[in-house]
Design a protein around this motif. Structure first.
Motif, PDB file in Angstrom:
ATOM      1  N   LYS A   1      29.369  31.001  48.210  1.00 45.52           N
ATOM      2  CA  LYS A   1      28.313  32.015  47.942  1.00 45.52           C
ATOM      3  C   LYS A   1      28.452  32.953  49.248  1.00 45.52           C
ATOM      4  CE  LYS A   1      25.123  29.069  45.429  1.00 45.52           C
ATOM      5  NZ  LYS A   1      23.714  28.317  45.609  1.00 45.52           N
ATOM      6  N   LYS A   2      28.495  32.310  50.589  1.00 46.07           N
ATOM      7  CA  LYS A   2      28.520  33.464  51.705  1.00 46.07           C
ATOM      8  C   LYS A   2      29.928  34.232  51.615  1.00 46.07           C
ATOM      9  CE  LYS A   2      25.692  30.731  54.845  1.00 46.07           C
ATOM     10  NZ  LYS A   2      25.692  30.221  56.022  1.00 46.07           N
ATOM     11  N   VAL A   3      30.858  33.471  51.214  1.00 48.90           N
ATOM     12  CA  VAL A   3      32.057  34.266  51.174  1.00 48.90           C
ATOM     13  C   VAL A   3      32.028  35.367  50.122  1.00 48.90           C
ATOM     14  CG1 VAL A   3      34.447  34.070  50.846  1.00 48.90           C
ATOM     15  CG2 VAL A   3      33.506  32.457  52.080  1.00 48.90           C
ATOM     16  N   GLU A   4      31.324  35.053  48.849  1.00 47.89           N
ATOM     17  CA  GLU A   4      31.300  36.031  48.038  1.00 47.89           C
ATOM     18  C   GLU A   4      30.329  37.222  48.320  1.00 47.89           C
ATOM     19  OE1 GLU A   4      29.997  33.973  44.610  1.00 47.89           O
ATOM     20  OE2 GLU A   4      31.709  33.124  43.986  1.00 47.89           O
ATOM     21  N   LYS A   5      29.325  36.949  49.024  1.00 45.23           N
ATOM     22  CA  LYS A   5      28.574  38.129  49.433  1.00 45.23           C
ATOM     23  C   LYS A   5      29.339  39.088  50.410  1.00 45.23           C
ATOM     24  CE  LYS A   5      23.970  35.810  49.100  1.00 45.23           C
ATOM     25  NZ  LYS A   5      22.938  35.281  50.071  1.00 45.23           N
ATOM     26  N   HIS A   6      30.051  38.138  51.600  1.00 45.88           N
ATOM     27  CA  HIS A   6      30.917  38.982  52.428  1.00 45.88           C
ATOM     28  C   HIS A   6      31.882  39.860  51.779  1.00 45.88           C
ATOM     29  CE1 HIS A   6      34.510  39.456  55.119  1.00 45.88           C
ATOM     30  NE2 HIS A   6      33.370  39.672  55.998  1.00 45.88           N
ATOM     31  N   ASN A   7      32.615  39.439  50.694  1.00 49.34           N
ATOM     32  CA  ASN A   7      33.661  39.965  49.962  1.00 49.34           C
ATOM     33  C   ASN A   7      33.133  41.388  49.285  1.00 49.34           C
ATOM     34  OD1 ASN A   7      35.650  38.253  50.920  1.00 49.34           O
ATOM     35  ND2 ASN A   7      35.768  37.432  49.038  1.00 49.34           N
ATOM     36  N   ASN A   8      31.792  41.206  48.902  1.00 54.19           N
ATOM     37  CA  ASN A   8      30.944  42.292  48.171  1.00 54.19           C
ATOM     38  C   ASN A   8      30.894  43.251  49.088  1.00 54.19           C
ATOM     39  OD1 ASN A   8      29.744  43.678  46.306  1.00 54.19           O
ATOM     40  ND2 ASN A   8      27.849  42.559  46.502  1.00 54.19           N
ATOM     41  N   VAL A   9      30.443  42.913  50.379  1.00 57.47           N
ATOM     42  CA  VAL A   9      30.045  44.108  51.365  1.00 57.47           C
ATOM     43  C   VAL A   9      31.442  44.482  51.728  1.00 57.47           C
ATOM     44  CG1 VAL A   9      29.306  44.261  53.831  1.00 57.47           C
ATOM     45  CG2 VAL A   9      28.219  42.735  52.520  1.00 57.47           C
TER      46      VAL A   9
END
Length: 81
Positions: free
Chosen positions: A43-51
């Motif tokens: 989940k954290k990686v997905e948020k980071h990639n979104n940013v």
């Protein structure tokens, strides 16, 4: 010799069976915890990639805006001459 082999087998089983049972139950808990942590990290990686994707888009838009500002400056300079 036969009695010694039988005693050794029984002793080995008395140690091995509880060890196997303990390993099975502890691994189940460890696997559950590990899966939870992997899910949270995902989940954290997905948020980071979104940013990162949003920042890349913002950088492109900013570059286009600066290019347009430069064009307007040139037009104003030509008009003032």
């Amino acid at each position: 010799m036969t009695e010694a082999v039988a005693v050794a087998l029984i002793s080995g089983l008395c140690v091995a069976v509880p060890s196997v049972i303990t390993t099975m139950f502890s691994n189940n808990k460890a696997n559950t915890l590990m899966n939870y942590r992997i899910d949270e990290l995902t989940k954290k990686v997905e948020k980071h990639n979104n940013v990162v994707e949003r920042m890349a888009l913002q950088e492109r838009e900013t570059k286009a805006i600066w290019k347009r500002i430069d064009e307007i400056k040139e037009e104003l300079e030509k008009e003032s001459e």
